[in-house]
Design a protein around this motif. Structure first.
Motif, PDB file in Angstrom:
ATOM      1  N   ASP A  69       0.714  -1.049   0.050  1.00 55.65           N
ATOM      2  CA  ASP A  69       0.079   0.148   0.147  1.00 55.65           C
ATOM      3  C   ASP A  69       0.694   1.252  -0.226  1.00 55.65           C
ATOM      4  O   ASP A  69       1.527   1.485   1.097  1.00 55.65           O
TER       5      ASP A  69
ATOM      6  N   LEU B 117       1.473   5.309  -0.996  1.00 50.82           N
ATOM      7  CA  LEU B 117       1.076   6.708  -1.123  1.00 50.82           C
ATOM      8  C   LEU B 117       2.198   7.509  -1.945  1.00 50.82           C
ATOM      9  O   LEU B 117       3.206   7.604  -1.426  1.00 50.82           O
TER      10      LEU B 117
ATOM     11  N   LEU C 279      -1.888   5.140  -4.214  1.00 53.08           N
ATOM     12  CA  LEU C 279      -2.839   6.263  -4.033  1.00 53.08           C
ATOM     13  C   LEU C 279      -2.221   7.630  -4.398  1.00 53.08           C
ATOM     14  O   LEU C 279      -1.077   7.754  -3.549  1.00 53.08           O
TER      15      LEU C 279
ATOM     16  N   GLU D  14      -6.014  12.146  -5.308  1.00 51.55           N
ATOM     17  CA  GLU D  14      -6.447  13.310  -4.890  1.00 51.55           C
ATOM     18  C   GLU D  14      -5.885  14.221  -4.764  1.00 51.55           C
ATOM     19  O   GLU D  14      -4.747  14.525  -4.703  1.00 51.55           O
TER      20      GLU D  14
ATOM     21  N   PRO E 250      -5.944  12.269   5.659  1.00 53.97           N
ATOM     22  CA  PRO E 250      -5.966  10.739   5.310  1.00 53.97           C
ATOM     23  C   PRO E 250      -6.900  10.146   5.652  1.00 53.97           C
ATOM     24  O   PRO E 250      -7.082   8.805   5.405  1.00 53.97           O
TER      25      PRO E 250
ATOM     26  N   GLY F 250      -8.057   8.461   8.208  1.00 56.18           N
ATOM     27  CA  GLY F 250      -7.907   7.460   8.955  1.00 56.18           C
ATOM     28  C   GLY F 250      -6.942   6.101   8.174  1.00 56.18           C
ATOM     29  O   GLY F 250      -6.922   5.079   8.736  1.00 56.18           O
ATOM     30  N   ARG F 251      -6.752   6.455   6.996  1.00 55.63           N
ATOM     31  CA  ARG F 251      -5.982   5.460   6.340  1.00 55.63           C
ATOM     32  C   ARG F 251      -4.333   5.401   6.675  1.00 55.63           C
ATOM     33  O   ARG F 251      -3.989   6.556   6.934  1.00 55.63           O
ATOM     34  N   THR F 252      -3.973   4.257   6.549  1.00 57.82           N
ATOM     35  CA  THR F 252      -2.434   4.244   6.731  1.00 57.82           C
ATOM     36  C   THR F 252      -1.762   3.406   5.509  1.00 57.82           C
ATOM     37  O   THR F 252      -2.654   2.726   4.612  1.00 57.82           O
ATOM     38  N   PHE F 253      -0.479   3.410   5.333  1.00 58.44           N
ATOM     39  CA  PHE F 253       0.428   2.959   4.333  1.00 58.44           C
ATOM     40  C   PHE F 253       1.456   2.507   4.692  1.00 58.44           C
ATOM     41  O   PHE F 253       2.149   2.265   5.833  1.00 58.44           O
TER      42      PHE F 253
ATOM     43  N   ILE G 196       1.007   8.532   9.210  1.00 60.88           N
ATOM     44  CA  ILE G 196       0.188   7.818   8.250  1.00 60.88           C
ATOM     45  C   ILE G 196       0.862   6.241   7.771  1.00 60.88           C
ATOM     46  O   ILE G 196       0.241   5.511   7.451  1.00 60.88           O
TER      47      ILE G 196
ATOM     48  N   ARG H 162       2.445   2.785   8.654  1.00 60.72           N
ATOM     49  CA  ARG H 162       2.530   1.644   9.483  1.00 60.72           C
ATOM     50  C   ARG H 162       3.972   1.571  10.176  1.00 60.72           C
ATOM     51  O   ARG H 162       4.609   1.713   9.394  1.00 60.72           O
TER      52      ARG H 162
END
Length: 290
Positions: free
Chosen positions: A56, A58, A79, A99, A108, A110-113, A137, A139
């Motif tokens: 994942d 960003l 993303l 985005e 974000p 609440g999203r993490t990468f 953001i 992990r």
């Protein structure tokens, strides 16, 4: 290679992120930008993928999606965050999820990468605020990896570019050439050393590792003009001054036989997100052989 400077020095400015008009000028012709900005060394892409604990990603300042497409091809889910809606629209046309926001203002939700990457764009982000947001953001074990290209034109092209730009934009913060002391390829180490300092100041990361990949690419006269035209210094100028600068570069390229081979360096760094903020940082960047 364009740099932002408050003096006659060719060294990159410590605060390019403050020049927002220039940072968001590249979308004037996103197709031209995408055609002429080179992709990144595959070994570098694989290095970052191998350092990440997952897929994942960003992509900060994803532009037209050049590096994002490379990470997707390597099996990552990417993303993009891009301040210029014209660049974001172009990237979406190739199937990327983008985005529109500056990274500092991006939400974000609440999203993490597993990785935060940035291709020739991290210098437009506040180095401490950007690193602190990346730490929030990512992990644990995730990586922050900003990287970017710099190329060294032949002296005749560098001199023609610099002289023409001084004529058409004498008050600009951009320095489009001139003869620096030493190589521009070496000088851009400072840009990523400053990024490493921002990471240390933000906390939450292990010691950054600085690295470099050297390579070269040949250009015809017209390809060189297209490349130069995508620089921040020219993309923010009106058409007539741009045409004058490109005419000077074209004449220099003609004197060299109509083609040039540009040496490139791709500089970057990786820093790993820790489970807990580290103690006060100390020491210097470790350079890793590529």
């Amino acid at each position: 290679m364009p740099t932002i400077s408050s003096s006659s020095s060719s060294s990159p400015s410590p605060e390019p992120h403050l020049h927002r008009r220039m940072a968001e000028s590249f979308g004037i012709d996103p197709g031209r930008y995408d055609r002429n900005r080179p992709s990144y060394p595959e070994a570098m892409i694989q290095r970052i993928v191998a350092a990440s604990p997952g897929v994942d990603f960003l992509d900060v300042g994803c532009g037209t999606g050049i590096e994002a497409r490379q990470f997707v091809a390597a099996g990552c889910a990417v993303l993009g965050v891009e301040a210029d809606p014209r660049m974001a629209d172009f990237a979406r046309e190739s199937g990327l999820d983008v985005e529109v926001a500056t990274f500092e203002a991006w939400e974000p939700a609440g999203r993490t990468f597993d990785a935060v990457v940035s291709g020739t764009a991290w210098h437009w982000v506040d180095p401490v605020a950007g690193a602190a947001k990346a730490a929030r953001i990512l992990r644990p074990g995730g990586v922050l990896a900003p990287f970017g290209h710099v190329y060294q034109p032949p002296p005749a092209v560098t001199d023609a570019l610099a002289a023409a730009y001084r004529r058409v934009a004498p008050d600009s913060p951009i320095n489009l050439g001139g003869r620096p002391e030493g190589s521009i390829l070496d000088g851009y180490r400072a840009l990523y050393a400053r990024a490493a300092d921002g990471i240390r100041a933000a906390g939450g990361f292990g010691e950054p590792e600085l690295w470099r990949y050297d390579w070269e690419r040949s250009y015809t006269r017209d390809e060189l003009l297209d490349l130069v035209a995508t620089s921040g210094g020219l993309s923010s100028l009106p058409p007539e001054p741009v045409a004058e600068v490109l005419a000077a570069v074209g004449a220099a390229a003609d004197e060299l036989g109509g083609s040039v081979t540009l040496p490139y360096a791709t500089w970057g760094l990786t820093a790993t997100r820790l489970d807990a903020p580290p103690p006060a940082p100390a020491g210097t960047v470790r350079e890793a052989g590529a």
